[in-house]
Design an enzyme around this catalytic site. Structure first.
Site, mmCIF file in Angstrom:
data_model
loop_
_atom_site.group_PDB
_atom_site.id
_atom_site.type_symbol
_atom_site.label_atom_id
_atom_site.label_comp_id
_atom_site.label_asym_id
_atom_site.label_seq_id
_atom_site.Cartn_x
_atom_site.Cartn_y
_atom_site.Cartn_z
ATOM 1 N N ASP A 22 -3.146 0.013 1.168
ATOM 2 C CA ASP A 22 -2.394 -1.002 1.906
ATOM 3 C C ASP A 22 -2.849 -1.098 3.360
ATOM 4 O O ASP A 22 -3.070 -0.083 4.021
ATOM 5 C CB ASP A 22 -0.898 -0.666 1.857
ATOM 6 C CG ASP A 22 -0.060 -1.713 2.565
ATOM 7 O OD1 ASP A 22 0.091 -2.809 2.007
ATOM 8 O OD2 ASP A 22 0.414 -1.439 3.679
ATOM 9 N N GLU A 62 -6.347 -3.596 -0.306
ATOM 10 C CA GLU A 62 -5.417 -4.673 0.041
ATOM 11 C C GLU A 62 -5.905 -5.263 1.365
ATOM 12 O O GLU A 62 -5.441 -4.916 2.431
ATOM 13 C CB GLU A 62 -3.985 -4.138 0.160
ATOM 14 C CG GLU A 62 -2.919 -5.227 0.268
ATOM 15 C CD GLU A 62 -2.526 -5.550 1.713
ATOM 16 O OE1 GLU A 62 -2.054 -6.681 1.950
ATOM 17 O OE2 GLU A 62 -2.692 -4.692 2.590
#
Length: 638
Positions: free
Chosen positions: A276, A318
């Site tokens: 992330d 991501e």
């Protein structure tokens, strides 16, 4: 070759010669990548860091469970496991899908019904109390949210999933931790070792210098990139929210900590890590502090170290960035095939909704044709929508080639999907309006954005059928593109916007919760029992797509989809050149019948083709082929 002295020293760490041989072979295979990457980032500090990393890796290797070691060997024999056409992903919040981790174990039959092989459970590691950015403000990477269960429950779920051939996917937040994380608490208490884990400045001199070139991610509720912390006695870098402290990856201790976390979770059964906010982890004055070269060296080092201990594990980046930057997260030049195994194809989602609104695929084609080719060993994560908002990431260059004004088209899309454009079918909500740039992102469930919510409200049967046709076509593109299709919970049932988020204090300020509903299990039952209901039609179509995809070798993700010329701009043509022959995806983005010239199909497929979706054979003898509104075909050579 591995240095003889090092190999001799490491052998003493093993009681079993076979284990020693396995570890040393992998170290020999991936060690050069690890060492080079560490040297590029940490320079003279690299040797000491490597010594510490080997200690971490040995500990994790010795503690890796036997069934996961077997999975390691299987994945080494089949390194393309993420690229197979039978790979289908499902994405859900644990609590909203099944209550807790034990509840997910009770829903495996449902996942099997969709042939799921990849289950991404959205952030479930222990977050801070209260506001936590949907779980992305992690307080403890080694604990599960208490209402969801325990780490033992997570391991048990991972074992059950593995037994069904399903890989567990979890988020690993790399850029920041919660202000309440142990590292941050120790930094706030004045521990110099942990203060060095963060970017903390005594006055505004450095923050103001950085702010000159930094964008704002959440301008509505988190303006600026720095937050004053009285206890820490300084301005803390907080890109996303005041309670999320960016960690300092230039500190080698931070690298060691995160590798230890990755290997701990891998030994608990996590098979894919969604990295992330990876684009943000390296800071550089005078830039936007995104996509810096060190990001890719760091990812390469993490991947190499993880491959030595747990080669069954894959990384997914991501990185919601421009295509020219995105390709680096899968590996380019020296990093080719050596960083993340998978990345989100955000542009595909954006272009799907753009073409659906404009009923024109010219921009779609131009954007895809400008995409750099990915490594053949990597794969895309593909989706019609995700847990996040839709940001209109359309470049002015692509728009100009398509004969559009980029700014005007982005405004049109925001108007269309927020429901303010005359004649729109969509029901969405504006997220994070930025008056300085005019940027308006969109929240909403796929079915509501595709018109089902509006049609159901008015009892418009034609509108209901048309909206389902739109959804079916969008998912046909996603499953027919080549990669890992990701079905976000509820889309398989054409679930609608959930406006109840406004009554939940921790959700009310973030309208992305409108597309993060509670799973409607009654609707799931209805979908199985009533194939003529909107949910039933969508569920049955998705099952058909999944079955057709698994039987179509042309969809192996090592092959790229290429947008090719279409004589009718309402129709998108995607070509795949596979050793088994050519596959041509044909998609009508219009609400009208299209008489499509068959010469445009013959030049790719010859005189005949099979439609993998209908099972029928087509002969292109007539001058035109009728494409019904939102028709999708997967054509392969006979």
């Amino acid at each position: 070759m591995l240095h003889t002295e090092l190999a001799s020293r490491l052998r003493t760490a093993f009681d079993d010669d076979r284990d020693a041989g396995t570890f040393l072979l992998r170290l020999e295979r991936y060690g050069a990548d690890l060492v080079e990457s560490l040297e590029q980032v940490y320079g003279d500090q690299a040797p000491a860091l490597l010594d510490g990393l080997i200690e971490v890796m040995l500990h994790a290797f010795h503690n890796r469970p036997a069934d996961l070691r077997r999975l390691d060997e299987a994945r080494l024999l089949r390194p393309d496991w993420l690229q197979s056409p039978d790979m289908i992903g499902y994405v859900a919040y644990t609590d909203r899908f099944a209550g807790d981790l034990q509840g997910v174990r009770g829903k495996l039959d449902y996942l099997r019904g969709l042939s799921v092989k990849y289950l991404h459970l959205m952030p479930l590691l222990k977050p801070r109390d209260g506001e936590n950015d949907g779980g992305y403000a992690v307080q403890d990477y080694r604990s599960v949210r208490s209402d969801l269960g325990s780490m033992d429950d997570l391991s048990a779920l991972a074992r059950d999933l593995r037994g069904q051939g399903i890989s567990l996917v979890l988020d690993l937040v790399l850029n920041h931790v919660a202000r309440e994380h142990e590292w941050a608490e120790k930094a706030r208490a004045g521990d110099p070792h942990y203060k060095a884990y963060f970017h903390i400045y005594p006055d505004r001199t450095q923050p103001d210098a950085f702010e000159a070139t930094l964008p704002e991610v959440f301008p509505d509720f988190a303006p600026g990139n720095f937050t004053w912390d009285e206890a820490a006695g300084g301005w803390v870098w907080t890109t996303f929210n005041t309670y999320q402290w960016d960690v300092n990856w230039s500190n080698p201790d931070v690298f060691r900590e995160f590798l230890d976390i990755i290997l701990y979770l891998a030994n608990r059964g996590v098979e894919v890590f969604r990295l992330d906010a990876i684009a943000f982890i390296w800071k550089r004055l005078g830039t936007d502090s995104q996509n810096q070269p060190e990001v890719h060296w760091l990812t390469r080092a993490l991947r190499a170290a993880t491959r030595i201990v747990a080669p069954a594990v894959a990384f997914k980046a991501e990185a919601i960035v421009a295509p020219a930057q995105l390709i680096h997260y899968l590996g380019s030049r020296a990093h080719h095939g050596k960083v993340s195994d998978m990345a989100y194809h955000n542009s595909l989602m954006v272009q799907l909704w753009s073409s659906l609104a404009s009923r024109d695929t010219t921009l779609f084609r131009e954007a895809l044709q400008a995409f750099p080719p990915k490594p053949a060993t990597a794969t895309w994560g593909l989706y019609a929508r995700c847990h996040d908002d839709i940001g209109w990431a359309i470049s002015d260059e692509d728009a100009t080639r398509a004969g559009l004004d980029g700014d005007a088209h982005r405004r049109f899309l925001s108007d269309f999907y927020s429901g303010t454009f005359p004649g729109t079918f969509a029901r969405g909500m504006v997220f994070q309006y930025n008056p300085a740039t005019g940027d308006r992102r969109i929240s909403g469930m796929a079915a509501s954005l595709a018109g089902l919510e509006a049609a159901l409200e008015t009892g418009d049967e034609v509108g209901i059928s048309t909206s389902i046709a739109r959804l079916r076509m969008l998912h046909a593109v996603v499953l027919g593109f080549g990669g890992v299709p990701l079905v976000y919970m509820g889309d398989e049932l054409a679930m609608l916007n959930d406006y109840s988020f406004e009554w939940v204090p921790e959700h009310a300020a973030d309208n992305r919760w409108v597309h993060r509903p509670l799973m409607d299990w009654a609707l799931a039952e209805q979908a199985r029992d009533d194939v003529n209901s909107p949910a039933g039609r969508m569920y049955a179509w998705l099952q058909k797509l999944v079955q057709a995809r698994a039987a179509t070798p042309h969809l192996h993700a090592s092959v790229e989809s290429r947008a090719v010329h279409s004589p009718d701009n309402r129709v998108l043509l995607l070509r795949r050149d596979h050793p088994m022959g050519v596959m041509l995806g044909v998609y009508n983005f219009s609400h009208e019948d299209v008489s499509f010239p068959t010469w445009a199909l013959r030049e790719h497929l010859g005189e005949q083709a099979e439609d993998r979706l209908s099972g029928g054979r087509l002969t292109f003898a007539r001058p035109t082929l009728r494409l019904e509104p939102y028709r999708a075909m997967w054509l392969t050579e006979l």
